[in-house]
Design an enzyme around this catalytic site. Structure first.
Site, mmCIF file in Angstrom:
data_model
loop_
_atom_site.group_PDB
_atom_site.id
_atom_site.type_symbol
_atom_site.label_atom_id
_atom_site.label_comp_id
_atom_site.label_asym_id
_atom_site.label_seq_id
_atom_site.Cartn_x
_atom_site.Cartn_y
_atom_site.Cartn_z
ATOM 1 C CE LYS A 71 33.522 18.502 38.086
ATOM 2 N NZ LYS A 71 34.906 18.317 38.526
ATOM 3 N N GLY A 131 47.629 23.594 32.783
ATOM 4 C CA GLY A 131 46.241 23.396 32.341
ATOM 5 C C GLY A 131 45.362 24.513 32.849
ATOM 6 C CB ALA A 132 43.716 27.128 31.779
ATOM 7 N N GLY A 134 38.403 23.129 33.797
ATOM 8 C CA GLY A 134 37.545 23.280 34.977
ATOM 9 C C GLY A 134 38.300 22.992 36.270
ATOM 10 N N GLY A 254 46.083 12.382 42.454
ATOM 11 C CA GLY A 254 44.892 13.106 42.906
ATOM 12 C C GLY A 254 43.881 12.249 43.654
HETATM 13 P P1 NDP Z 1 39.131 20.004 31.055
HETATM 14 O O1 NDP Z 1 38.732 19.226 29.849
HETATM 15 O O2 NDP Z 1 38.256 21.100 31.537
HETATM 16 O O3 NDP Z 1 40.587 20.641 30.806
HETATM 17 C C1 NDP Z 1 41.590 19.910 30.148
HETATM 18 C C2 NDP Z 1 42.900 20.675 30.195
HETATM 19 O O4 NDP Z 1 43.903 19.858 29.562
HETATM 20 C C3 NDP Z 1 42.870 22.002 29.424
HETATM 21 O O5 NDP Z 1 43.718 22.907 30.054
HETATM 22 C C4 NDP Z 1 43.454 21.594 28.068
HETATM 23 O O6 NDP Z 1 44.082 22.638 27.374
HETATM 24 C C5 NDP Z 1 44.505 20.612 28.494
HETATM 25 N N1 NDP Z 1 44.838 19.717 27.409
HETATM 26 C C6 NDP Z 1 44.081 18.724 26.875
HETATM 27 N N2 NDP Z 1 44.738 18.134 25.854
HETATM 28 C C7 NDP Z 1 45.926 18.769 25.736
HETATM 29 C C8 NDP Z 1 47.047 18.614 24.868
HETATM 30 N N3 NDP Z 1 47.076 17.658 23.933
HETATM 31 N N4 NDP Z 1 48.115 19.443 25.038
HETATM 32 C C9 NDP Z 1 48.116 20.398 25.979
HETATM 33 N N5 NDP Z 1 47.076 20.588 26.836
HETATM 34 C C10 NDP Z 1 45.999 19.798 26.706
HETATM 35 O O7 NDP Z 1 39.380 18.917 32.184
HETATM 36 P P2 NDP Z 1 39.277 19.140 33.786
HETATM 37 O O8 NDP Z 1 39.930 20.428 34.108
HETATM 38 O O9 NDP Z 1 37.907 18.889 34.238
HETATM 39 O O10 NDP Z 1 40.175 17.931 34.328
HETATM 40 C C11 NDP Z 1 41.582 17.938 34.194
HETATM 41 C C12 NDP Z 1 42.163 16.711 34.867
HETATM 42 O O11 NDP Z 1 41.943 16.762 36.263
HETATM 43 C C13 NDP Z 1 41.526 15.427 34.359
HETATM 44 O O12 NDP Z 1 42.544 14.517 34.070
HETATM 45 C C14 NDP Z 1 40.703 14.937 35.529
HETATM 46 O O13 NDP Z 1 40.704 13.536 35.589
HETATM 47 C C15 NDP Z 1 41.447 15.520 36.724
HETATM 48 N N6 NDP Z 1 40.543 15.772 37.857
HETATM 49 C C16 NDP Z 1 40.774 15.138 39.038
HETATM 50 C C17 NDP Z 1 39.957 15.323 40.122
HETATM 51 C C18 NDP Z 1 40.242 14.592 41.400
HETATM 52 O O14 NDP Z 1 39.344 14.515 42.268
HETATM 53 N N7 NDP Z 1 41.425 14.091 41.597
HETATM 54 C C19 NDP Z 1 38.797 16.209 40.076
HETATM 55 C C20 NDP Z 1 38.633 16.865 38.786
HETATM 56 C C21 NDP Z 1 39.478 16.632 37.728
HETATM 57 P P3 NDP Z 1 43.237 23.619 26.397
HETATM 58 O O15 NDP Z 1 42.532 24.592 27.304
HETATM 59 O O16 NDP Z 1 44.278 24.273 25.548
HETATM 60 O O17 NDP Z 1 42.298 22.751 25.629
#
Ligand code: NDP
Length: 463
Positions: A71, A131-132, A134, A254
């Site tokens: 993305k 979360g932070a 994408g 979502g």
């Molecule tokens: P990313 O991989 O970009 O971000 C993942 C996030 O989760 C980061 O903030 C990460 O923290 C955090 N995270 C992962 N593991 C842990 C952990 N063990 N403890 C604490 N924090 C954690 O994913 P996306 O932003 O692309 O997607 C996030 C969610 O949104 C997904 O589940 C996806 O399915 C959903 N989504 C839904 C959509 C919809 O249409 N409904 C569209 C897009 C996404 P850190 O930065 O510290 O690693």
């Protein structure tokens, strides 16, 4: 569908793409609009993105969605980018123009429509984003764009949250966003607004198959929530949502964000406006694809419970027998409910039970009572709950199977043969119209019925 020299191609670039639901949305839209088009997922590995984007343009592909992990990277291969997508720093939709593809972020627009759909107010409210990654960037933009007073963004890695807060504050020209470490969530108590926070769960924690995980375990956090939105839609109800609901707060998944981001993309590609009725019909298809429930209907003695139990075991699903569910609700047997309160009361209980199951169940095989689909309301709820399969049999087979069974109040007294024929005549058209699929079960073994059910689940309609 017919593919010919005029067929236009839409698609998805991502890695992985195997489990995407976008084809459900776009191929149904193409069908409904009579568009000679097809939506295809293209598995595109990291180093291949540039060739994929320019190749797609060269091959006259009309539009593309872009998903994880492309993305951000895709932006450099575009002719132009929409202002919102540029501020978010992520593109999930490419629209064909004369000079190349133009990038949009319909995730943000999709979430915005979901928030409006559920009547969630953000103007002058306080929001929390967990979360932070994408997706969180799109949530942050939407919250600021809708005029949220203060938005706290909490992340395990503080720097990523800080970067989003800085970008958004600079884009919107106000200090509305504040970054915090995830583990500091209880400091939100100190500034808690009276009505609580609108909380967006946008980490990947809780995503199937890790369905019992949740980003914040502490139940006292959920007292701070006014309404919770989990961006995850698989599972249909996440642990985050369950904790919000346990604290007495509304919670949504979502799935509507997914629906609306797809609809907005289709509108951009085809210059149409998808009406609400069509959007809802596609939402029904998505819901059923996510929840995967199987609802068995048919006359008493058609094998719904026996087949349902065996099928649930084979699919590793839960099993619910609706009569047993009602008996547990009431604390007495179906026969006792009939004799004490009458049939109408029992039908009311069936509606309550189906309503509950339609709200809560996923990956469940549900064997319904024989009379349950007779109410239009119940038939509609069943369709919403899952794939409805009618196990069709003959009166003679039912009489044979039920001989000696004295626990069926509707067959009590009188000639069983003529009672069965009369009831089946009343019900069979109803069963047919309530069903997605019909399977004839007379003389067929349980194993073969299950095989047929699995075939229709995989391949579509049997009728
Ligand atoms: P990313 O991989 O970009 O971000 C993942 C996030 O989760 C980061 O903030 C990460 O923290 C955090 N995270 C992962 N593991 C842990 C952990 N063990 N403890 C604490 N924090 C954690 O994913 P996306 O932003 O692309 O997607 C996030 C969610 O949104 C997904 O589940 C996806 O399915 C959903 N989504 C839904 C959509 C919809 O249409 N409904 C569209 C897009 C996404 P850190 O930065 O510290 O690693």
């Amino acid at each position: 569908m017919m593919i010919d020299g005029h067929t236009r191609v839409l698609g998805l670039l991502g890695d992985p793409v195997e489990h995407t639901l976008s084809p459900v949305i776009h191929n149904e839209l193409c069908r409904k609009y009579g568009m000679n088009g097809v939506y295809v997922p293209f598995h595109t590995r990291k180093g291949d993105l540039k060739e994929a984007v320019f190749g797609a343009y060269a091959m006259n592909i009309l539009g593309l969605n872009v998903t994880v992990p492309h993305k951000n990277e895709v932006i450099q291969y575009l002719a132009d980018i929409d202002e919102g997508a540029a501020a978010i720093g992520a593109v999930n939709t490419l629209v064909r123009t004369d000079g190349g593809f133009v990038g949009y972020n319909t995730d943000m627009m999709g979430l915005s429509r979901e928030v409006d759909y559920y009547g969630i107010e953000l103007k002058d409210k306080c929001a929390v984003i967990l979360g932070a990654g994408g997706a969180a960037r799109a949530v942050a933009f939407m919250c600021m764009n809708k005029g949220a007073k203060t938005v706290y963004i909490l992340n395990r890695t503080l720097e990523k949250a800080q970067k989003i807060a800085d970008d958004m504050n600079s884009h919107f020209g106000r200090e509305g966003m504040k970054a915090m470490r995830l583990c500091d969530y209880m400091s939100l108590c100190e500034v808690k607004p009276e009505e609580g926070y609108v909380v967006f769960q946008s980490t990947s924690i809780g995503l199937s198959p890790n369905v019992d995980d949740v980003v914040i375990e502490d139940e006292s956090f959920y007292d701070l929530v006014s309404v919770g939105v989990d961006l995850i839609y698989m599972p249909y109800e996440t642990r985050f949502m369950r904790l919000c609901r346990k604290a007495g707060k509304a919670a949504y998944n979502g799935l509507r964000m997914l629906l609306y981001q797809g609809i907005v993309a289709y509108e951009l590609w085809n210059d149409v406006r998808v009406d609400d009725k069509l959007a809802e019909s596609i939402y029904g298809s998505l819901e059923r694809a996510v929840r995967k429930n199987v609802v068995l209907i048919g006359f008493m003695g058609s094998g719904k419970s026996t087949v349902g139990r065996a099928l649930a075991k084979k699919l590793d699903f839960d099993f619910v027998d609706m009569d047993e569910y009602i008996e547990n609700m009431e604390g007495c047997s179906v026969s006792e409910i009939f004799s004490k309160n009458g049939e109408e009361y029992f039908r009311e209980l069936e509606t309550v039970a189906i309503e509950e199951l339609s709200r809560m169940s996923s990956h469940t095989v549900i064997a319904t009572g024989g009379g349950a689909p007779m109410r239009t309301e119940n038939a509609q709820l069943m369709k919403k709950t899952g794939r409805v399969i009618y196990l069709r049999t003959t009166p003679a087979e039912v009489v044979r199977r039920l001989s000696g069974d004295t626990g069926r109040p509707l067959l009590a007294g009188g000639d069983v043969q003529s009672r069965v024929s009369e009831l089946m005549e009343q019900r069979s058209l109803r069963y047919e119209s309530a069903a997605d699929d019909i399977i004839d079960v007379t003389g067929v073994s349980v194993g073969d019925i299950m095989a047929k059910i699995q075939e229709v689940l995989e391949n579509g309609r049997e009728q």
